[in-house]
Design an enzyme around this catalytic site. Structure first.
Site, PDB file in Angstrom:
ATOM      1  N   ARG A   1      15.963 132.416  28.561  1.00 16.60           N
ATOM      2  CA  ARG A   1      17.038 132.764  27.613  1.00 16.60           C
ATOM      3  C   ARG A   1      17.577 134.175  27.856  1.00 16.60           C
ATOM      4  NH1 ARG A   1      16.136 128.345  27.415  1.00 16.60           N
ATOM      5  NH2 ARG A   1      15.857 126.935  25.641  1.00 16.60           N
TER       6      ARG A   1
ATOM      7  N   SER B   1      18.192 126.736  17.835  1.00 13.04           N
ATOM      8  CA  SER B   1      17.010 127.591  17.638  1.00 13.04           C
ATOM      9  C   SER B   1      17.465 128.994  17.279  1.00 13.04           C
ATOM     10  CB  SER B   1      16.194 127.683  18.930  1.00 13.04           C
ATOM     11  OG  SER B   1      15.885 126.401  19.382  1.00 13.04           O
TER      12      SER B   1
ATOM     13  N   GLU C   1      17.335 134.526  19.063  1.00 11.14           N
ATOM     14  CA  GLU C   1      18.032 134.003  20.245  1.00 11.14           C
ATOM     15  C   GLU C   1      19.547 134.102  19.976  1.00 11.14           C
ATOM     16  OE1 GLU C   1      16.712 130.077  21.824  1.00 11.14           O
ATOM     17  OE2 GLU C   1      18.856 129.629  21.942  1.00 11.14           O
TER      18      GLU C   1
END
Ligand code: FAD
Length: 335
Positions: free
Chosen positions: A164, A235, A331
């Site tokens: 990520r 998420s 995130e």
């Protein structure tokens, strides 16, 4: 290029936070960027690029200019026996590209089926799902470098893809506009069924790119809320990566703690499990909440403000830190 004042962003972010952009620019062709940036520089304005708004939390009306691409071309640049190089413009919906790749019998992107957002945002956090990451198939990324006011091409290596993350979240954060992405798409038959939920397909005589895509679609639907029904950005937190020593200490207190081996004596812990252990599934903070079927997803139950969702995120971070001594990192991009 179009310039719109006071553009309502409620339906341009998947949390459906009600905010307005003072200056909103729609870019139809990358060749418009030098002129636009020349103008913005005069006002010392640093813009934000908005893709599908599926990884952004607006906490207030953005005062900075917002730029959105509506570029849409997919082009096969070069053909090789094992793979083709395919260029996709930033404004294309990510899943339109994945569907195109499946229609044209390319292997690879299929595991990333149904991820919301645009092609231009995919390299930013190196989107990933079901054992694959976009960076594995990215050959290079074409950018407009805001500081140097010129177009540049970055190789896969220069993009520094990680879990990520990429150079676009570190040294080039806010400095590069991704205008198109060149993918190296494999033509040799290969399915990645390493992710546990996909193993059921291993012995299927009907295994095909379409079956894999369909299966991933079904699994995703069962785990993730549909943003058109309940606002969310997937998420909210990254899965934390901790040293194995810290895991051993945690295992004394929580023998069931799930973990996945990572390079350099580290392990990845599912953030959703940590939040779930605190009994927070379904927890509400005003109009913001933790999704009842997946503790990693924060949702807008209706009319939540960005601040309310951020407060909820902080409550979760504090509780996880207190119980596990792990700091959860968002995130989602908080603006
Ligand atoms: C239901 C749901 C499920 C999801 N599932 C996954 C998943 O499985 N895996 C995963 O990795 N993510 C997932 N996400 C997160 C999201 O889909 C991805 O992060 C996606 O890449 C965001 O794309 P976007 O176009 O909406 O970007 P935005 O949210 O608009 O922007 C995200 C960031 O990228 C920057 N950016 C966008 N376009 C450009 C550009 N052209 N140049 C430079 N910077 C740019 C923005 O400024 C911002 O910082 C999910 C989200 C939702 C709502």
């Amino acid at each position: 290029m179009q310039h719109i004042n006071n553009q309502d962003l409620t339906h341009l972010n998947t949390f459906h936070i009600e905010v307005k952009a003072k200056d909103f620019y729609i870019v139809e062709n990358e060749s418009e960027l030098p002129r636009l940036f020349h103008e913005l520089k005069k006002h010392n304005a640093k813009p934000l690029i908005l893709g599908g708004g599926s990884n952004i939390l607006f906490t207030d009306n953005p005062q900075i200019p917002i730029i959105q691409f509506i570029t849409k071309r997919i082009k096969i640049l070069e053909k090789y026996p094992d793979y083709d190089l395919v260029q996709a413009e930033a404004g294309i919906k990510w899943d339109d590209l994945v569907r195109w790749s499946v229609e044209n019998n390319y292997y690879g992107l299929v595991n990333l089926s149904y991820i919301p957002g645009t092609v231009g945002a995919a390299p930013v956090q190196n989107i990933g799902a079901y054992g694959q990451e976009a960076g594995n198939f990215i050959h290079s990324v074409k950018i407009y470098n805001i500081e140097q006011q010129r177009f540049q091409t970055l190789s896969q290596e220069q993009c520094s893809f990680g879990y990520r993350s990429s150079i676009f979240k570190t040294s080039l954060k806010g400095k590069a506009i991704i205008t198109s992405v060149i993918f190296r798409l494999p033509k040799q038959k290969h399915f990645d069924l390493s992710y546990k939920d996909l193993r059921i397909l291993q012995d299927s005589p009907l295994l095909s790119l379409w079956l894999l895509r369909l299966t991933i679609g079904k699994i995703r639907m069962s785990k993730l809320p549909d943003p058109s029904i309940i606002g969310n950005a997937g998420s909210f937190f990254k899965n934390p990566i901790i040293p194995t020593d810290q895991l051993s200490a945690l295992q004394q207190r929580f023998p069931q703690i799930p973990h996945y081996q990572m390079p350099r004596q580290k392990v990845k812990i599912p953030a959703g499990w940590l939040i779930d252990q605190l009994g927070l599934k379904g927890y509400r903070h005003g109009n913001a909440g933790v999704y009842e079927n997946n503790a990693l997803v924060l949702v807008n139950h209706g009319n939540a403000t960005g601040e309310e969702i951020l407060e909820l995120a902080k409550i979760i971070q504090d509780k996880v830190k207190e119980k596990f001594d792990i700091l959860l990192e968002p995130e989602v991009n908080i603006i």
